[in-house]
Write an enzyme that holds these catalytic residues in place. Structure first.
Site, short mmCIF file in Angstrom:
data_model
loop_
_atom_site.label_atom_id
_atom_site.label_comp_id
_atom_site.label_asym_id
_atom_site.label_seq_id
_atom_site.Cartn_x
_atom_site.Cartn_y
_atom_site.Cartn_z
N GLY A 53 -4.23 -12.78 41.78
CA GLY A 53 -4.23 -12.48 43.21
C GLY A 53 -5.09 -11.26 43.43
N ALA A 54 -6.02 -11.34 44.38
CA ALA A 54 -7.02 -10.28 44.55
C ALA A 54 -6.40 -8.89 44.74
CB ALA A 54 -7.94 -10.62 45.73
N ARG A 89 -12.66 -9.79 35.31
CA ARG A 89 -12.79 -10.86 36.32
C ARG A 89 -14.04 -10.50 37.13
NH1 ARG A 89 -7.94 -13.69 37.72
NH2 ARG A 89 -9.29 -14.93 39.04
N ASP A 241 -9.63 -16.39 50.69
CA ASP A 241 -10.35 -15.61 49.69
C ASP A 241 -11.54 -14.89 50.30
OD1 ASP A 241 -8.96 -17.98 48.19
OD2 ASP A 241 -9.26 -16.35 46.73
N ASN A 251 -10.92 -20.81 51.26
CA ASN A 251 -9.60 -20.70 50.63
C ASN A 251 -9.49 -21.78 49.56
OD1 ASN A 251 -6.96 -19.50 50.45
ND2 ASN A 251 -6.13 -21.29 51.49
#
Lengths: 361, 361
Positions: A53-54, A89, A241, A251
């Site tokens: 999750g960002a 990431r 996103d 998304n």
């Protein structure tokens, strides 16, 4: 939010100087926490999706940089730690942003004060995320409240993927309005899209709703259209996103199909997102490059056997190709509104400019 | 169609009087056949989904009745066999139809001639199904041919679930046009929707296309919309479990979402079906009752482990509810046309009446 009545966040500092996280790679079948004490611990947690999750990745990276500076806070060590954490990431915008923010907060300090200042800044990043997500929840819950007052019965929300508190520090984005409404005593039930191929809905969204005590039902991604045709969905809330200045919502793949069904059946469709998700430089979401991931995420599925072991099984014949694109883009014309920390606005430049005049200039 | 270059049907009589079927419960990972020699063998094959797909279930039931009469062809035995076979899949319209057809064909005969006559009638049911499916393929292939001539490149067909030859005796419905086009040398590639929750696309459609040598790629049910947005789908062809006289198409859940995406992107959307699938008594598909199946089909998935064993794993947390509705209804307004054994027509009463004047009266 709560797990078996105990309030939790996804990440928090311990008195001993370590940082504790929920090991999300073991969810939904095992609830374990993991203590991060070194740079490598933090990098490993991000890389292996112990945290995902960002916002949570950003928070973990910020704490990871602080952990890295406990023995050595030299310029060289800062540069090395930032490089290691960024590489975990490479496409995560939030991760790079959090690292730069911590770096900026400590750059002017003497080395002896840097570790403590980095911890403090990581803590502020977490608190701001919590406040932002809670604000999204307060604004979004008003939509649920209005529907409940009109319908005078339980409100059914459909969501896709996991944009819940497990993806953030607390509250979540798409699920924050659900938690705020639930905690305020509004009856709410969530249709949880399984979200193939990585099943974040069936695994994480179902887990966190269940743990907090919110009524929910897991459905395959194929079912939402039928439910909307039959009046079983009062509104759709998804995360994002990346959202363009024109209001196009990128998304998890499959979101677009739900937006089409919502439009076809007069069901309101909202995306919930903090301002950091907005790409002010982009108008048309069709320009967004979509990440192609490992086809094995499509050809194989992991789950728990009757004996309790985690097992990975193949579900596609050997020799059949698979394509795995992670996101899709829902055009703004299908989006009823954007739920942000400053309020709800139309999914277009004018709507966003009214809420964020300082950014739209 | 072919499996490793050998032509197959899904069911065929042996010289010894037994009936051989492909054991579809072991596909896609193991290819085995099974010989049915008694009524109970046939009933068991239907009940345990060794055979599945409406036309194949009908053919198997017809042969099952014939097998039942080999020792005793009395009225009582006929009644008993029909009852046993009907109870295997109580909602299968095609099964009841095939049994009544065989019963009618033998009712007037002396008991000594009934078994042979029943075998002959079962054989005719199979031959008619093959001819019907092949005719659907010939008509549908013209649509693919026209697209190929226009585009001068490989044509991409998206399909949902398994409406291939494995569901019929040969050719299939939705996939028959693909096979006819492929065999005629037209370059065609199929996007295979995984089709959660039972994964008939990932398992059966991928298997049969691969075995026949047709290019294909398995995708999650969430991806089709994105592919259509980006011009990667030239047409959609699905099967149908029931189509109303008004042209509403009831098919595997998720079909409606693909029809919405096709309409939003100008992609032609066809349903392929034999006339037996048409419900002339019903105009509006919203009246169709949708079968609710075991939630365990959503909460658990079966596949093959790295060691080669078939294993069932849970993918939803204990304590989370799941809802499993098997079908949805695509309204006629989203259907470009119906591909039937008599030709292609508009998805409405006038279109169907032009092809089937004797039924529409």
């Amino acid at each position: 939010m709560r797990i078996s009545a105990t309030p939790y966040r996804t990440i928090w500092p311990l008195a001993c100087g370590a940082v504790r996280v929920i090991d999300q790679s073991r969810l939904p079948f095992e609830f374990e926490t993991l203590d991060l004490t070194t740079l490598e611990d933090a990098a490993h947690a991000i890389r292996t999706m112990v945290v995902r999750g960002a916002p949570l990745i950003g928070a973990t990276a910020a704490y990871g940089l602080a952990l890295a500076l406990r023995q050595d806070a030299s310029e060289a060590r800062i540069a090395e730690a930032v490089q290691v954490l960024r590489a975990t990431r490479p496409t995560a915008v939030n991760l790079a942003w959090a690292l730069e923010r911590v770096r900026a907060a400590i750059a002017h300090l003497p080395p002896g004060e840097r570790a403590a200042a980095a911890f403090a800044e990581a803590g502020r990043i977490c608190e701001e995320d919590v406040a932002q997500c809670h604000a999204i929840g307060l604004h979004g819950a008003e939509i649920i409240r209005a529907l409940a007052q009109q319908a005078r019965r339980r409100i059914n929300v459909l969501t896709h993927c996991n944009a819940g508190w497990l993806a953030c520090v607390d509250w979540g984005t798409a699920l924050s309005p659900v938690y705020v409404a639930h905690d305020a005593g509004i009856e709410v039930h969530v249709w949880v899209d399984e979200t193939r191929p990585r099943n974040q809905g069936a695994a994480l969204t179902a887990f966190e709703l269940g743990a907090h005590g919110v009524a929910h039902t897991v459905i395959v991604d194929n079912l939402g259209g039928h439910l909307m045709q039959h009046g079983e969905v009062d509104l759709v809330i998804v995360g994002s996103d990346r959202t363009t200045a024109g209001g196009d919502v990128c998304n998890k793949v499959g979101t677009y199909l739900k937006a089409l069904a919502a439009r076809d059946n007069g069901v309101p469709f909202y995306a919930a997102l903090p301002v950091s998700t907005l790409d002010w430089s982009l108008e048309d979401g069709r320009a967004i490059e979509i990440e192609a991931r490992d086809p094995q995420e499509v050809t194989h599925i992991s789950g728990r056997t009757a004996e309790g072991a985690l097992e990975r099984v193949r579900v596609v014949p050997e020799g059949s190709a698979a394509l795995n694109l992670a996101f899709d883009v829902t055009p703004a014309r299908l989006v009823t509104g954007l739920i942000t920390e400053r309020g709800v606005c139309a999914a277009n430049r004018a709507g966003l400019a009214a809420l964020y005049p300082e950014r739209a200039a």
